[in-house]
Design a protein around this motif. Structure first.
Motif, PDB file in Angstrom:
ATOM      1  N   THR A 280      31.520 -28.595  -7.101  1.00 23.80           N
ATOM      2  CA  THR A 280      32.821 -27.998  -7.409  1.00 23.80           C
ATOM      3  C   THR A 280      32.805 -27.339  -8.776  1.00 23.80           C
TER       4      THR A 280
ATOM      5  N   GLU B 247      28.991 -30.604   4.810  1.00 22.71           N
ATOM      6  CA  GLU B 247      30.123 -29.791   5.276  1.00 22.71           C
ATOM      7  C   GLU B 247      29.668 -29.045   6.530  1.00 22.71           C
TER       8      GLU B 247
ATOM      9  N   SER C 139      27.843 -37.399  -8.507  1.00 23.98           N
ATOM     10  CA  SER C 139      28.187 -36.939  -7.159  1.00 23.98           C
ATOM     11  C   SER C 139      27.981 -35.434  -7.016  1.00 23.98           C
TER      12      SER C 139
ATOM     13  N   TYR D  61      29.503 -33.624  -4.969  1.00 23.97           N
ATOM     14  CA  TYR D  61      30.818 -33.030  -4.739  1.00 23.97           C
ATOM     15  C   TYR D  61      31.443 -32.578  -6.055  1.00 23.97           C
TER      16      TYR D  61
ATOM     17  N   PRO E 292      26.350 -32.228   0.096  1.00 27.09           N
ATOM     18  CA  PRO E 292      27.540 -32.478   0.914  1.00 27.09           C
ATOM     19  C   PRO E 292      27.362 -32.045   2.366  1.00 27.09           C
TER      20      PRO E 292
ATOM     21  N   LEU F 103      27.320 -25.337  -0.950  1.00 24.21           N
ATOM     22  CA  LEU F 103      27.162 -26.677  -1.522  1.00 24.21           C
ATOM     23  C   LEU F 103      26.306 -27.576  -0.640  1.00 24.21           C
TER      24      LEU F 103
ATOM     25  N   ILE G 224      37.342 -29.038  -0.392  1.00 22.58           N
ATOM     26  CA  ILE G 224      36.687 -28.519  -1.599  1.00 22.58           C
ATOM     27  C   ILE G 224      37.376 -27.242  -2.059  1.00 22.58           C
TER      28      ILE G 224
ATOM     29  N   LEU H  68      36.039 -30.819   5.251  1.00 21.44           N
ATOM     30  CA  LEU H  68      35.489 -31.002   3.910  1.00 21.44           C
ATOM     31  C   LEU H  68      35.453 -29.669   3.166  1.00 21.44           C
TER      32      LEU H  68
END
Length: 284
Positions: free
Chosen positions: A158, A236, A152, A154, A234, A229, A85, A81
């Motif tokens: 980002t 990750e 989201s 994500y 998320p 993040l 990203i 992940l």
């Protein structure tokens, strides 16, 4: 008469001058001394650290082989992940950074608002820590009650990374643009090229090539900061390591995560150093 004729070839090294043989001997001696000192330090650490009173507890908490073997596959899967990203953030960062750099390079008085925007953008996003940008955007915008998928983490995580790193990339690109001698702009104008064509065909190709090593270092830092993040949701590698730590009451997953990051960033760092050395040799 050349310097080689004065020095004369060395009998033990055909084709080399005495100076070259001497310099090679000095390099070889330096390498031997460096290797010896490094091996001595590593051996001392290897022997002395286990003698510390709390070593057994540290070893059990941070270097537990059983925990490592159980959690490492899951960490690798979570790291994918991070890679994803990074993969979709990097091109966006470069494009936005290039646009900001072009805004800062605007020279027409009519385009001064663009130049001012570029200045304010880089000042703001270089001045605010990336973790604060992630918190403000990652929690603030979804708090507006947007429908899925626009709430989201994500997406907005980002966006936070892109906004922050684009400011740094823009400054690096701007330094590359300004490093191109003004005579090249004049030469392009004498050939009938406008400002846009001059920037596209003359300035940018050289500027981007010159700043590749510096941008490589920024993208290495980006690969690590993707882990931030995890603070907005998320799962990750950093968040996954924290989950394993809580489940197993052991910090070894964090060590595994660090090793995964090192496996990616160390080769990339060495490649960036290689590019910088190659660039320095080309200029000398």
């Amino acid at each position: 008469m050349t310097q080689a004729d004065i020095d004369g070839p060395d009998a033990t090294a055909p084709g080399l001058t005495r100076r070259q043989v001497y310099e090679a001997r000095i390099r070889r001696r330096s390498m031997i001394v460096a290797a010896t000192s490094t091996a001595t330090v590593m051996l001392a650490l290897f022997l002395l650290i286990p003698l510390a009173p709390g070593w057994e507890g540290v070893k059990k908490s941070f270097f537990n082989a059983d925990v490592f073997s159980k959690t490492f596959p899951g960490l690798i899967e979570a790291f994918l992940l991070d890679v994803a990203i990074f993969a979709w953030s990097a091109p966006l960062i470069f494009l936005l950074g290039l646009l900001i750099a072009l805004c800062r390079d605007a020279r027409s008085p009519a385009l001064y608002p663009l130049r001012l925007f570029g200045i304010l953008y880089t000042d703001i996003f270089r001045g605010v820590p990336v973790i604060l940008v992630i918190y403000l955007i990652g929690f603030g915008i979804p708090g507006l009650g947007l429908p899925r998928p626009w709430n989201s983490p994500y997406i907005w995580g980002t966006v936070a990374l892109v906004l922050t790193y684009a400011a740094y990339v823009a400054e690096v690109l701007r330094s590359g643009i300004e490093s191109i001698h003004h005579s090249q702009r004049a030469a392009a104008a004498s050939l009938g090229l406008g400002h846009g064509d001059t920037m596209r065909f003359v300035i940018l190709p050289q500027a981007i090539r010159r700043v590749v090593p510096a941008n490589m270092n920024l993208f290495i830092a980006l690969q690590k900061d993707v882990a931030l993040l995890s603070f907005i949701g998320p799962v990750e590698i950093f968040r996954q390591a924290g989950v394993y730590k809580s489940l197993l009451a052991n910090f070894t997953p964090y060590v595994g995560a660090a090793l995964i990051f090192l496996a990616v960033t160390v080769p990339a760092t060495r490649y960036a150093d290689y590019l910088m050395t190659k660039q320095a040799r080309a200029r000398s």
